[in-house]
Enzyme design. Structure first.
Site, mmCIF file in Angstrom:
data_model
loop_
_atom_site.group_PDB
_atom_site.id
_atom_site.type_symbol
_atom_site.label_atom_id
_atom_site.label_comp_id
_atom_site.label_asym_id
_atom_site.label_seq_id
_atom_site.Cartn_x
_atom_site.Cartn_y
_atom_site.Cartn_z
ATOM 1 N N GLU A 111 -26.381 116.062 128.711
ATOM 2 C CA GLU A 111 -27.129 117.244 127.751
ATOM 3 C C GLU A 111 -28.460 117.531 127.551
ATOM 4 O O GLU A 111 -29.059 117.765 126.490
ATOM 5 C CB GLU A 111 -26.360 116.896 126.307
ATOM 6 C CG GLU A 111 -24.644 116.964 126.234
ATOM 7 C CD GLU A 111 -24.080 116.262 125.032
ATOM 8 O OE1 GLU A 111 -24.988 116.048 124.175
ATOM 9 O OE2 GLU A 111 -23.357 116.063 124.901
ATOM 10 N N GLU A 127 -17.328 116.366 128.321
ATOM 11 C CA GLU A 127 -16.825 115.919 126.810
ATOM 12 C C GLU A 127 -16.333 117.077 126.178
ATOM 13 O O GLU A 127 -16.953 118.255 126.347
ATOM 14 C CB GLU A 127 -18.144 115.432 126.191
ATOM 15 C CG GLU A 127 -18.717 114.103 126.340
ATOM 16 C CD GLU A 127 -20.021 113.980 125.560
ATOM 17 O OE1 GLU A 127 -20.057 114.140 124.481
ATOM 18 O OE2 GLU A 127 -20.680 113.044 126.327
#
Length: 460
Positions: free
Chosen positions: A310, A401
């Site tokens: 991320e 995720e």
């Protein structure tokens, strides 16, 4: 992990034709207003005022037949990088990134599967503070065969890593691997859904020195080895606590030290030269993690390896100073683990979508993204399509995720060929609000979704 990001889209009235434009100011507005002060818009204005969660822009579109359409959004983003959320017919949406811009810009909103007759598409505020000019719809072309490579970027990749990447390539576009973060949550799935995920997600977080010094410990490497011995596939993330500069306050405790707002560690200055103390601390952390990855290699366990995850979000310190330092650290990490430590069991997975953050095809085996939308089981097609473009369809794509599991039927209808998903741990899987037990049972018994018992012998 991302926090839950909401976005939805409902389309303006009229019949769908080739490349049809729908003006935002003609749609149904809730909590938002029509503006004209920012020049360059199409039509008679644009929609602004997305500053509350309940703000929406709803379009109604009539279609003569059930068909998949490409959706584009024309927007202006003067207030920084944002996300919006697009929802079709009040069920199943897509998170759409709206990068910062002061120009009217067209961005892909993924795809929408319109029903014959009347349909709604809703743009929900999500991060808010952007301007919407219009949307366009065009019939989606049938996606051809993928052009992915299953040759690892590491020329010395061992047989285990080669087998894993080859296996992922063999199912890509045909099936999706089920996955679960954290051993306890995976056990919950086994005990309550009566199926065991094919992929176990674990974390090297508590093997980092700054956390060990404060009493942290982990057995995730042992759990990964045990799961691999059962025929499973493992993926490791690394919530890398900053090696120094942790605030360690009530508001920012030491165990949140991977967050940008919990440390004054500056990745840009740390990488400015190889002689400063913070650079040395970074290398020491990498060397320490190499010891754990070597245990996995010795045990014959290939790893889908997802460090610096991320990055583009900037909420972690490795992304806090922009794309250049993050990509530089990725290159250093790859070189040190591969060439200095001889780790040849790793499948290197990049975990951001923006093109200017991408390290390049020669340093990435898989591309992926993390998305969270509560109780939304859509195909996340906008993000998938962005990743498809990012690597020019040469890399396999994973949903590293997610909060809510994706509906297998929608995955296939939208041609969103995620090769695996990993649901985050705790309440995301077992709390009931993100995923009902009945839904999980339905997903896990789908022929499209592969579980641990269905992938036995994947090494060939």
């Amino acid at each position: 992990m991302y926090g839950p990001l909401a976005f939805a889209l409902l389309l303006a009235s009229s019949a769908v034709a080739q490349s049809t434009t729908y003006q935002a100011e003609s749609a149904t507005l809730n909590g938002v207003t029509v503006g004209t002060s920012v020049s360059g818009f199409t039509g008679t204005g644009y929609v602004e005022g997305f500053d509350a969660d309940a703000d929406t822009l709803t379009f109604t579109v009539n279609s003569t037949a059930a068909q998949l359409y490409d959706l584009n959004i024309i927007y202006n983003g003067p207030n920084g990088d944002k996300y919006t959320y697009v929802v079709l017919n009040s069920a199943g949406g897509s998170q759409v990134s709206l990068p910062a811009t002061t120009n009217w810009t067209t961005v892909s909103g993924g795809q929408v599967l319109l029903n014959a007759g009347s349909n709604t598409i809703q743009i929900q505020s999500s991060w808010g503070w952007y301007l919407i000019d219009a949307i366009t719809l065009a019939p989606a072309a049938e996606r051809g065969a993928h052009n992915i490579t299953t040759t690892p970027i590491n020329k010395n990749a061992n047989a285990d890593a080669k087998a894993l990447l080859k296996y992922l390539g063999s199912i890509y576009g045909k099936n999706i691997l089920s996955g679960q973060q954290d051993q306890d949550s995976l056990d919950w799935v086994t005990n309550n859904v009566n199926k065991t995920p094919a992929v176990l997600g674990v974390d090297l977080m508590d093997y980092t020195q700054s956390r060990i010094d404060r009493g942290a410990s982990s057995t995730d490497v042992d759990k990964a080895i045990a799961f691999a011995q059962k025929g499973g596939i493992v993926t490791f993330v690394w919530h890398w606590g900053a090696p120094t500069g942790l605030y360690d306050t009530t508001d920012h405790p030491w165990y949140s030290g991977f967050y940008s707002d919990a440390t004054d560690f500056n990745i840009e200055t740390a990488l400015a030269d190889t002689t400063n103390a913070n650079y040395t601390l970074l290398m020491n952390d990498i060397d320490q993690i190499a010891v754990q990855l070597k245990k996995l290699q010795t045990a014959g366990v290939p790893v889908i390896w997802r460090p610096l995850h991320e990055a583009e979000g900037a909420w972690f310190w490795w992304g806090a100073k922009g794309a250049a330092p993050a990509k530089k650290l990725w290159g250093i990490l790859y070189d040190r683990l591969t060439n200095q430590h001889g780790l040849n069991n790793l499948i290197w997975e990049w975990n951001s979508v923006k093109s200017d953050w991408y390290p390049g095809n020669d340093l990435v085996d898989l591309v992926s993204a993390d998305t969270y939308a509560e109780n939304d089981h859509g195909p996340i097609s906008a993000t998938y399509n962005s990743l498809l473009t990012l690597a020019n369809d040469t890399k396999i794509i994973g949903a590293a995720e997610i909060g809510s599991v994706m509906d297998p039927a929608q995955l296939q209808a939208y041609q969103a060929d995620w090769v695996y998903f990993v649901v985050w741990s705790g309440d995301y899987i077992s709390g009931g609000s993100w995923n009902s037990l009945d839904l999980l049972k339905s997903v896990y018994t789908s022929d499209y979704v592969l579980t641990l018992d269905e992938i036995q012998g994947w090494k060939g």
